[in-house]
Design a protein around this motif. Structure first.
Motif, short mmCIF file in Angstrom:
data_model
loop_
_atom_site.label_atom_id
_atom_site.label_comp_id
_atom_site.label_asym_id
_atom_site.label_seq_id
_atom_site.Cartn_x
_atom_site.Cartn_y
_atom_site.Cartn_z
N TYR A 518 0.84 -1.22 0.00
CA TYR A 518 0.00 0.00 0.00
C TYR A 518 0.87 1.26 0.00
CZ TYR A 518 -3.62 -3.31 1.46
OH TYR A 518 -4.48 -4.36 1.54
N PRO A 519 1.59 1.48 -1.10
CA PRO A 519 2.54 2.61 -1.09
C PRO A 519 1.89 3.97 -0.80
CG PRO A 519 2.26 1.70 -3.32
CD PRO A 519 1.57 0.77 -2.38
N GLU A 520 0.67 4.17 -1.30
CA GLU A 520 0.05 5.50 -1.09
C GLU A 520 -0.38 5.72 0.35
OE1 GLU A 520 -2.95 6.40 -4.04
OE2 GLU A 520 -1.65 5.54 -5.59
N VAL A 521 -0.97 4.68 0.95
CA VAL A 521 -1.35 4.80 2.36
C VAL A 521 -0.09 4.98 3.20
CG1 VAL A 521 -2.51 3.70 4.30
CG2 VAL A 521 -3.37 3.34 1.99
N TRP A 522 0.94 4.22 2.84
CA TRP A 522 2.20 4.31 3.58
C TRP A 522 2.71 5.76 3.60
CZ3 TRP A 522 7.24 5.72 3.75
CH2 TRP A 522 8.05 5.09 4.70
N GLU A 523 2.66 6.36 2.42
CA GLU A 523 3.11 7.73 2.25
C GLU A 523 2.30 8.69 3.14
OE1 GLU A 523 5.72 8.19 0.20
OE2 GLU A 523 5.77 10.33 0.78
N ARG A 524 0.98 8.51 3.10
CA ARG A 524 0.12 9.42 3.89
C ARG A 524 0.39 9.27 5.38
NH1 ARG A 524 -6.15 10.31 3.38
NH2 ARG A 524 -5.70 11.85 4.98
N LEU A 525 0.51 8.02 5.81
CA LEU A 525 0.75 7.78 7.24
C LEU A 525 2.12 8.30 7.66
CD1 LEU A 525 -0.74 4.19 7.72
CD2 LEU A 525 -1.81 6.38 8.25
N ASP A 526 3.01 8.42 6.70
CA ASP A 526 4.35 8.91 6.99
C ASP A 526 4.35 10.42 7.23
OD1 ASP A 526 7.03 8.29 7.40
OD2 ASP A 526 7.59 9.00 5.40
N ASN A 527 3.29 11.07 6.79
CA ASN A 527 3.25 12.54 6.88
C ASN A 527 2.13 13.07 7.75
OD1 ASN A 527 5.44 13.37 5.07
ND2 ASN A 527 4.26 12.23 3.56
N LEU A 528 1.69 12.29 8.72
CA LEU A 528 0.59 12.74 9.56
C LEU A 528 1.05 13.77 10.57
CD1 LEU A 528 -1.24 9.38 10.44
CD2 LEU A 528 -1.84 11.06 8.66
N GLU A 529 0.12 14.65 10.93
CA GLU A 529 0.42 15.54 12.04
C GLU A 529 0.19 14.78 13.34
OE1 GLU A 529 -1.64 19.20 11.63
OE2 GLU A 529 -0.93 19.45 9.57
N GLY A 530 0.70 15.32 14.43
CA GLY A 530 0.72 14.56 15.68
C GLY A 530 -0.59 14.48 16.43
N ASN A 531 -1.59 15.26 16.01
CA ASN A 531 -2.77 15.37 16.87
C ASN A 531 -4.00 14.60 16.38
OD1 ASN A 531 -3.21 16.83 14.62
ND2 ASN A 531 -3.62 18.78 15.65
N MET A 532 -3.79 13.57 15.54
CA MET A 532 -4.95 12.81 15.07
C MET A 532 -5.22 11.67 16.02
SD MET A 532 -4.03 12.77 11.06
CE MET A 532 -5.67 12.50 10.44
N ASP A 533 -6.52 11.31 16.16
CA ASP A 533 -6.79 10.21 17.08
C ASP A 533 -6.71 8.87 16.35
OD1 ASP A 533 -9.32 9.28 16.16
OD2 ASP A 533 -10.35 10.86 17.29
N ILE A 534 -6.72 7.82 17.14
CA ILE A 534 -6.47 6.48 16.60
C ILE A 534 -7.51 6.08 15.55
CG2 ILE A 534 -7.68 5.41 18.57
CD1 ILE A 534 -4.67 3.90 16.70
N PHE A 535 -8.75 6.59 15.70
CA PHE A 535 -9.79 6.21 14.75
C PHE A 535 -9.59 6.88 13.39
CE2 PHE A 535 -11.87 5.36 18.83
CZ PHE A 535 -12.15 4.01 18.63
N GLU A 536 -9.14 8.13 13.41
CA GLU A 536 -8.84 8.80 12.14
C GLU A 536 -7.71 8.06 11.42
OE1 GLU A 536 -8.74 13.38 12.39
OE2 GLU A 536 -8.62 12.75 14.48
N VAL A 537 -6.69 7.70 12.19
CA VAL A 537 -5.55 7.01 11.57
C VAL A 537 -5.99 5.64 11.05
CG1 VAL A 537 -3.25 6.06 12.02
CG2 VAL A 537 -3.90 8.27 12.99
N THR A 538 -6.83 4.95 11.79
CA THR A 538 -7.33 3.64 11.34
C THR A 538 -8.14 3.80 10.05
OG1 THR A 538 -7.44 2.89 13.62
CG2 THR A 538 -8.71 1.63 12.02
#
Ligand SMILES: [Zn+2]
Ligand SMILES: [Zn+2]
Length: 671
Positions: A518-538
């Motif tokens: 999942y290269p695109e998801v990988w990329e997005r998760l690599d650039n997240l800001e620190g204040n997202m909750d676990i459900f948004e990230v899931t």
């Protein structure tokens, strides 16, 4: 001998009891109406020959209400002696009652197609209030002088005796309609009706209508009209091979929001059955005079095509929306959709009025069989009258509890004048400076737990709490103070891959495999800001359209199978570990587990985890009191699982306040 009629009523709101009193006055019927904490009791003289006619009429004038339950009647030698609840007439913010609705559609009435039709017991009152006490002078209607007919009604119409916000087409709020070239002002009955008809026609034509309602500006559109509403279609793709299976994201012209995230406004009652899968309790809640928001499963193909497996639904909740809905039905449509927007939103037509309004956050409810929970919001529940012995002001989520004329009222901060108080309790991180020398700050979870204990008369008794609002915390109340006994390991979404890589042995291999798959998801998760909750990230990880807790909930709803996967929730000390959780989801994803099965299992796993920890804590401290708080509990899969795993404790939850954030202003009274 007396004839006694009892209606279950699970609220201290007075509009239903007062409506019965007003109707009795109108019919010159002798009846005692008494309201206790859980019912409304009417006591009649048995031999009164007007009784039967009165009871039939009562059915006509009483609205359906979220708070009304079953009725029962009996004969008694004595009048019931019960403790009435204390009452104060507070401005309501609900739909028009049956009598007012009739007026709006009666061509001979002074309020034919008048959207602000209301009486002492219904309608949009709170939006016009600027401060307490509740009088016309303290409302934005103070500059409108009631006409002679309205003045007469304030004396003679039992439903509008001294009604502070009385108005009609002759003396009330003028509305106007604008398109890109013209402005059209409604002056008489015919104009009001025509204005709404033009709107209905525009919507049927695929145009958009921006309308000021008692709940703020709403942008209405026909979700099935691809002519105008859709600007561009984009695809979200996780990887090349599953692109085609994903739904295209549809964007609304002039808005970045997606149609699937809009609220479905069901205009016709018959549309509910045709387009949605609902149980009776859900149907009753949507049609109640309180008109809450409710997420329900979709049924018809056309609704599924727009919204997927579930949708947030509303039945018209104020005069403007109700008249628009009538026009929409006349154009042959069952439903339209809307977004809550601001006045500057672009649309084909604008319907506006000049009176400033004070909007409230709309209220969402959750229904599981006979359980009804308020998830979040202000409307319907606030303003509320509460018990408060201390001379204390509390502030949380823009709401305040303040003493007015010796009664504690919870309402929006801006409707209160400054008051003298011994102390002030403010939620941590609340944007509010009191300057008071005795200002205290408190945590959400503490106040939420105290709110539930107070509602169940358990303040001072030991209890275990579970607060689940994005993060999961286990609490202990020792009779004095709330302690976070098993806090969640803090979650920060930045540098996510680094945290997963070092979680345990073999984790770095998972990170590598995931990047390949999942290269695109990988990329997005690599650039997240620190204040997202676990459900948004899931939700991002699973590529869900709605990247939030609700997205996962609605995905889980579409899973009809049984039995889940065991999703890993912890690594050490029994504490919930967000990183272990997300890692576990990724490994299942690599194993091609379908999204809906995974989402369903997420809640099942949480339910099992809670079911394991709660009995341990309860045993340890010796209590059977268990409290559940937080919006995450408003989820069918989790709620059902919790009933199985901790049901033997009869866990307590909020009844008259939202289970999540907006209970804090109440709970802080007990800190
Ligand atoms: Zn009314
Ligand atoms: Zn008038």
């Amino acid at each position: 001998m007396y004839f006694i009629l009892e209606l279950a009523f699970s609220s201290n709101k007075s509009y239903i009891g007062n409506l019965i009193r007003a109707y009795a006055q109108q019919e010159e019927m002798e009846v005692d109406v008494l309201q206790t904490s859980d019912k409304i009791i009417m006591t009649f003289k048995k031999e009164d020959e007007k009784l039967e006619k009165f009871l039939l009429g009562l059915e006509e004038i009483l609205p359906a209400s979220l708070f009304l339950g079953k009725g029962r009647h009996y004969f008694s030698e004595e009048k019931p002696a019960l403790m009435p609840v204390s009452k104060t007439d507070l401005p309501v913010n609900i739909a028009p009652c049956p009598t007012c609705q009739k007026e709006m559609f009666d061509v001979s009435s002074r309020r034919y197609y008048y959207p602000f039709t209301s009486c002492n017991h219904c309608g949009s009152q709170h939006p016009f209030i600027t401060k307490y006490p509740y009088t016309r002078l303290n409302s934005t209607m103070k500059f409108l002088v009631p006409c002679a007919d309205c003045k007469e009604e304030m004396r003679s119409n039992a439903l509008r005796i001294d009604y502070p916000l009385i108005s009609c087409i002759a003396c009330g709020i003028a509305i106007r309609m604008l398109d890109k070239e013209n402005e059209y002002i409604a002056l008489d009955k015919g104009d009001y009706r025509k204005l709404f008809e033009v709107c209905g026609g525009a919507l049927a034509d695929g145009k958009t209508v921006l309308m000021k309602t008692a709940h703020g500006y709403r942008k209405f559109f026909n979700p099935n009209s691809h002519k105008v509403a859709i600007k561009k279609i984009s695809f979200t793709s996780q990887s090349a091979e599953n692109t085609l299976s994903k739904n295209p994201k549809i964007e609304l012209a002039g808005s970045n929001e997606h149609v699937a995230l809009s609220t479905l406004l069901m205009a016709s009652v018959s549309g509910f059955n045709e387009h949605l899968m609902m149980v009776e309790q859900e149907f009753n809640a949507l049609l109640s005079i309180e008109r809450p928001l409710l997420r329900v499963a979709t049924k018809s193909d056309e609704i599924k095509a727009v919204y997927g497996s579930s949708v947030l639904v509303k039945y018209p909740d104020d005069g403007m929306t109700m008249l628009l809905a009538r026009a929409v039905i006349n154009m042959g449509l069952d439903y339209i959709s809307y977004f809550d927007v601001d006045a500057n939103e672009d649309a084909d037509f604008l319907v506006d009025f000049d009176m400033p309004i004070n909007t409230q956050k709309d209220t969402k409810v959750f229904i599981n069989q006979d359980t009804k929970l308020f998830i979040s919001g202000e409307r319907i529940l606030y303003p509320a009258l509460v018990q408060g012995n201390k001379n204390r002001v509390t502030v949380a989520h823009d709401l305040a509890c303040v003493k007015v004329d010796n009664k504690s009222i919870i309402d929006s901060i801006e409707v209160f004048d400054s008051v003298d108080t011994d102390e002030i309790y403010v939620l941590e991180n609340e944007d509010f400076q009191s300057g008071h020398q005795n200002e205290h700050h408190f945590e959400q979870y503490k106040a939420s737990m105290m709110s539930v204990l107070a509602e169940h008369y358990k303040v001072g008794q030991k209890a275990i709490g579970v607060h689940f609002d994005g993060t999961l915390n286990f609490l202990y109340y020792n009779g004095k103070t709330v302690i976070n006994a098993v806090p969640a390991i803090p979650f920060e979404s930045d540098n996510l891959w680094e945290k997963i890589r070092t979680l345990r042995e073999g984790s770095d291999r998972l990170v590598g495999n995931y990047k390949k798959a999942y290269p695109e998801v990988w990329e997005r998760l690599d650039n997240l800001e620190g204040n997202m909750d676990i459900f948004e990230v899931t939700a991002i990880t699973l590529g869900l359209e709605d990247e939030s807790f609700e997205g996962i909930s609605s995905e889980a709803l579409s899973f009809l199978g049984k039995g889940g996967l065991q999703i890993d929730t912890r690594v050490k000390d029994n504490r919930f570990d967000n990183y272990a959780f997300i890692t576990s989801i990724m490994s299942y994803q690599l194993g091609d587990v379908p999204n809906n099965f995974m989402c369903y299992s997420i809640y099942e796993s949480f339910g099992d985890y809670i079911g394991e920890i709660v009995p341990q804590l309860a045993d340890k401290v010796g209590t059977k009191n268990v409290v559940l708080t937080g919006e995450t509990f408003a989820n069918q899969s989790l709620y059902a699982r919790i009933q199985r795993t901790v049901g033997q404790y009869n866990p307590m939850m909020n009844k008259n306040f939202p289970i999540g954030k907006e209970n804090a202003v109440h709970g802080a009274l007990y800190l």
